[in-house]
Design an enzyme around this catalytic site. Structure first.
Site, PDB file in Angstrom:
ATOM      1  N   LYS A  99       0.959  -1.000   0.297  1.00  0.00           N
ATOM      2  CA  LYS A  99       0.032   0.067  -0.110  1.00  0.00           C
ATOM      3  C   LYS A  99       0.829   1.264   0.190  1.00  0.00           C
ATOM      4  O   LYS A  99       1.858   1.472   0.788  1.00  0.00           O
ATOM      5  CB  LYS A  99      -1.026  -0.071   1.164  1.00  0.00           C
ATOM      6  CG  LYS A  99      -2.132   0.747   1.134  1.00  0.00           C
ATOM      7  CD  LYS A  99      -3.127   0.242   2.463  1.00  0.00           C
ATOM      8  CE  LYS A  99      -4.137   1.039   2.441  1.00  0.00           C
ATOM      9  NZ  LYS A  99      -4.939   1.163   3.764  1.00  0.00           N
TER      10      LYS A  99
HETATM   11  C1  E4P Z   1      -8.303   2.356   3.789  1.00  0.00           C
HETATM   12  O1  E4P Z   1      -7.597   1.407   3.303  1.00  0.00           O
HETATM   13  C2  E4P Z   1      -8.301   2.851   5.121  1.00  0.00           C
HETATM   14  O2  E4P Z   1      -7.520   1.883   5.858  1.00  0.00           O
HETATM   15  C3  E4P Z   1      -9.322   3.041   5.579  1.00  0.00           C
HETATM   16  O3  E4P Z   1     -10.487   2.674   4.753  1.00  0.00           O
HETATM   17  C4  E4P Z   1      -9.637   4.327   6.156  1.00  0.00           C
HETATM   18  O4  E4P Z   1     -10.904   4.559   6.815  1.00  0.00           O
HETATM   19  P1  E4P Z   1     -11.174   5.756   8.032  1.00  0.00           P
HETATM   20  O5  E4P Z   1     -11.611   7.029   7.026  1.00  0.00           O
HETATM   21  O6  E4P Z   1     -12.376   5.164   8.684  1.00  0.00           O
HETATM   22  O7  E4P Z   1      -9.879   5.844   9.019  1.00  0.00           O
END
Ligand code: E4P
Length: 218
Positions: free
Chosen positions: A87
């Protein structure tokens, strides 16, 4: 549509896996910190433990923000297990790294995406997945779901192979709307996945069926 769970909590990942509908996991540095996971070795072991639970991709996020370090860190993460997807944040150095990983056959998830322009760049660089954050856009009065629709449309126009992985999902209607809009994947907390089960008429109907059965068999 694929379901990923957005957590680093092993118990929740196991519960989602046991439901039989889980296709993968996404994590991020905040989610890892929430589980108290720190230090290179512990982080790697934790990713391995996640990979051992699920059949499917596990997104592991780099901390580095310059090209050489993103590449070094990403390669280390990719070595943990074949299920790992690296990522990478949507920044200039990240796009260069995604292009590099793509040429090396290392899968990537481009994260922290908030605009269609960013989505085009990531697809051009060869990202395997693109993570637009719906909830965080909603939080600042932009429509996160509009962005999903826009990106799906653009990717279809050009046959981009990057999969749209709708992220930052806060509730079940986000998920259902993403399905309508054609997102390839949703990543969400366990409560959103299990929330899909709920309907008062299901509960009421089941109670009635069981009561009628009990009466007829008493
Ligand atoms: C995506 O890969 C992120 O980990 C995640 O969906 C972020 O979500 P949040 O805005 O609820 O922290």
């Amino acid at each position: 549509m694929k379901f990923f769970i957005d957590t680093a909590n092993l118990t929740e990942i196991k519960e989602a896996y046991d439901l039989g509908v889980l296709d993968g996991v996404t994590t991020n540095p905040s989610l890892m910190a929430k589980e108290g996971i720190s230090g290179d070795e512990k982080v790697k072991n934790h990713y391995k433990a996640i990979c051992d639970i699920v059949d499917g991709n596990v997104s592991a996020e780099v901390i580095a923000t310059d090209f050489d370090e993103i590449v070094r860190e990403g390669k280390e993460l990719a070595k943990i297990d074949d299920k790992i997807v690296v990522k990478v944040p949507m920044i200039k150095e990240g796009i260069k790294a995604i292009k590099y990983f793509s040429s090396e056959g290392i899968r990537t998830n481009c994260t922290l995406v908030f605009s269609a322009g960013q989505a085009i760049l990531a697809a051009k660089a060869g990202a395997s997945y693109l993570s637009p954050f719906i909830g965080r856009l909603d939080d600042i009065s932009f429509d996160g779901l509009d962005l999903i629709g826009q990106i799906v449309h653009i990717y279809q126009n050009y046959g981009f192979e990057t999969e749209v992985l709708a992220a930052s999902i806060r509730h079940t209607m986000h998920l259902v709307k993403c399905a309508e809009l054609g997102a390839d994947v949703v990543t969400c907390p366990l409560k959103v996945i299990t929330g899909l089960l709920n309907h008062p008429l299901t509960d009421k109907g089941l109670a009635q069926f069981l009561a009628d059965h009990a009466k007829a068999n008493s």
